[in-house]
Design an enzyme around this catalytic site. Structure first.
Site, short mmCIF file in Angstrom:
data_model
loop_
_atom_site.label_atom_id
_atom_site.label_comp_id
_atom_site.label_asym_id
_atom_site.label_seq_id
_atom_site.Cartn_x
_atom_site.Cartn_y
_atom_site.Cartn_z
N THR A 75 0.83 -1.22 0.00
CA THR A 75 0.00 0.00 0.00
C THR A 75 0.86 1.26 0.00
O THR A 75 0.70 2.14 -0.85
CB THR A 75 -0.92 -0.01 1.24
OG1 THR A 75 -1.62 -1.24 1.27
CG2 THR A 75 -1.92 1.12 1.21
N GLY A 113 0.86 8.79 10.15
CA GLY A 113 0.72 8.77 8.68
C GLY A 113 1.19 10.06 8.05
O GLY A 113 2.36 10.42 8.13
N GLU A 127 -7.66 -4.70 9.43
CA GLU A 127 -6.99 -5.87 8.84
C GLU A 127 -7.78 -7.14 9.15
O GLU A 127 -8.54 -7.17 10.13
CB GLU A 127 -5.61 -6.04 9.50
CG GLU A 127 -4.72 -4.83 9.47
CD GLU A 127 -3.90 -4.76 8.20
OE1 GLU A 127 -3.83 -5.76 7.46
OE2 GLU A 127 -3.35 -3.68 7.95
N LYS A 148 4.03 3.55 18.37
CA LYS A 148 4.04 4.96 17.95
C LYS A 148 4.32 5.90 19.14
O LYS A 148 5.08 6.86 19.00
CB LYS A 148 2.72 5.31 17.27
CG LYS A 148 2.56 4.62 15.91
CD LYS A 148 1.15 4.75 15.38
CE LYS A 148 1.00 4.17 13.98
NZ LYS A 148 -0.43 4.05 13.58
N GLY A 151 -12.42 -2.58 4.62
CA GLY A 151 -10.98 -2.35 4.46
C GLY A 151 -10.39 -1.37 5.46
O GLY A 151 -9.25 -0.96 5.32
N ILE A 185 0.46 13.12 8.94
CA ILE A 185 0.50 14.30 9.82
C ILE A 185 1.95 14.63 10.17
O ILE A 185 2.67 13.75 10.64
CB ILE A 185 -0.24 14.03 11.16
CG1 ILE A 185 -1.65 13.52 10.90
CG2 ILE A 185 -0.26 15.27 12.04
CD1 ILE A 185 -2.33 13.01 12.17
N1 HSE Z 1 -3.15 0.24 11.28
C1 HSE Z 1 -2.66 1.57 11.43
C2 HSE Z 1 -3.81 2.49 11.86
C3 HSE Z 1 -2.05 2.03 10.14
O1 HSE Z 1 -4.96 2.05 11.82
O2 HSE Z 1 -3.57 3.62 12.25
C4 HSE Z 1 -1.16 3.22 10.25
O3 HSE Z 1 -0.04 2.98 11.04
#
Ligand code: HSE
Length: 403
Positions: free
Chosen positions: A11, A129, A185, A200, A182, A131
């Site tokens: 992705t 992501g 997961e 994180k 989607g 940000i």
């Molecule tokens: N699975 C993570 C989320 C993806 O839902 O934030 C981004 O790290």
């Protein structure tokens, strides 16, 4: 011309190719030179795709090619991502990544390898992501002493909690729906158990407090036990339940945790809904700053990776300094961390409030939303004292921390 190799055409990797190709004109304006994707590495074949002619299966081709300036690591996981990253840095190539597992586990180590070789290891996309949060912590807030970083750092769980709130549905039902759409997961464990948010906040805490925070030391609780009834109570209290990841300075150590919290509408994170992420930073001179946006997804995450590629290209030959010392920062005993708790307990109003007074001290009663139970909020208390009181009191249906 800057030549790039992308490791992993999933992705984010395919997003990186798309962002570079779509925004090439703007990138040339920024850099006064073109960025060319010379290789894409993947185990799979992509017949008929527009990367077919640059697809390779052997990493040696990339690491040995002196024309490759920058390696984009979007493979995820620890191995072989660690070995590939280390080899690239040692070969004098900068590496830009979205791989939070690797950054959380080996970030300080890889940053020092990068510095030894006058290249860069950049990881803006590993948290939040698209940000910008790594750069603000590392540049814009360097005059500040950071007291606390608290964020909604996982899009999947925020989406699930938002839908549970809006639709009054149970966790499993919304999770199934999210998987079909989607947003979650097929194996959702890393998200719903809080492991992703834990990596994180370990990265953000290491940067904010300038020393290595080990994710294994962070108390982590996910959202799987949150029920529709809990959400109903939160609504009646004018609150939302959010999965918060937090690191807070306390003397010479920090308290760090990931857990669902009830927050009120005064909290800036209250309005962070759906798949969005938000990060609230409290620092000593500036006060609160908030970073908000798309914390996951192909193009938002790829955009942050490509910004790092441009940064690495701009700073070819020099290494950006990250305030992330390898020495470990003590995460303090979680039992000593102080929190308020919302508690639902079996029994009549009188029984529950009597037990609450005996075991939890002074509490604030909360109007019951379900038959056969009553609820209350405790004053701030140590985690270990709460656990002890809860064990003695028994009959607890659920408990959620309150911020
Ligand atoms: N699975 C993570 C989320 C993806 O839902 O934030 C981004 O790290």
């Amino acid at each position: 011309m800057i030549q790039v190799a992308v490791l992993g055409y999933g992705t984010v990797g395919s997003g990186v190719v798309e962002v570079i190709r779509t925004n090439q004109e703007g990138i040339v304006r920024e850099l006064s030179e073109e960025i060319r994707i010379k290789y894409v590495l993947d185990l799979r074949d992509f017949p008929g795709s527009d990367i077919e002619d640059i697809l390779v299966h052997d990493y040696e081709m990339i690491v040995r090619d002196p024309e490759v300036d920058i390696v984009v690591e979007t493979m995820g996981g620890l191995h072989p991502a660690y070995e590939f990253t280390k080899q690239a840095l040692e070969a004098g190539k900068s590496v830009c990544t979205s791989n939070k597992e690797l950054v959380a586990e080996c970030g300080a180590d890889l940053l020092s390898i990068a510095a030894e070789h006058q290249v860069n290891y950049l990881y803006e996309a590993s948290v939040g992501g698209g940000i910008p949060i790594i750069r603000p912590l590392n540049y814009a807030l360097t005059a500040e002493i950071i007291e606390e970083v608290t964020g909604i750092l996982n899009g999947t769980t925020n989406y699930i909690l938002t839908r549970m709130k809006n639709e009054g549905k149970e966790f499993q039902e919304v999770l199934r729906d999210a998987q079909e759409l989607g947003y979650a997961e097929r194996n959702p464990e890393a998200d719903v158990e809080g492991y992703d948010a834990c990596r994180k906040i370990a990265i953000l805490s290491s940067l904010a407090f300038c020393r290595q925070v080990d994710y294994k030391d962070i108390y982590t609780e996910g959202i799987t036990k949150i029920t529709a009834a809990d959400i109903k109570y939160a609504g009646a209290l004018g609150r939302s339940i959010k999965l918060l990841a937090t690191g807070r300075r306390d003397g010479d150590g920090i308290f760090a945790m990931v857990a669902p919290f009830m927050i009120d509408s005064e909290n800036p994170l209250y309005m962070v809904n759906d798949v969005y992420n938000g990060i609230l930073v409290k620092s000593n001179m500036l006060g609160d700053t908030m970073y908000y946006g798309r914390g996951a997804g192909k193009l938002p995450t790829a955009s942050a990776v490509v910004a790092d590629v441009i940064d690495a290209a701009r700073h070819k030959g020099s290494t950006a300094k990250f305030l992330w010392d390898k020495r470990k920062l003590e995460v303090k005993d979680f039992g000593l961390c102080r929190n308020r708790f919302f508690v639902r307990m079996e029994g009549t109003k009188e029984e529950v409030l009597a037990a609450a007074g005996t075991y939890f001290g002074e509490v604030t009663p909360v109007e019951s939303q379900e038959a056969g139970e009553y609820a209350f909020m405790t004053a701030e208390m140590k985690e270990e004292d709460f656990a002890e009181a809860a064990k003695k009191a028994g009959r607890i249906i659920s408990r959620i921390r309150v911020k």
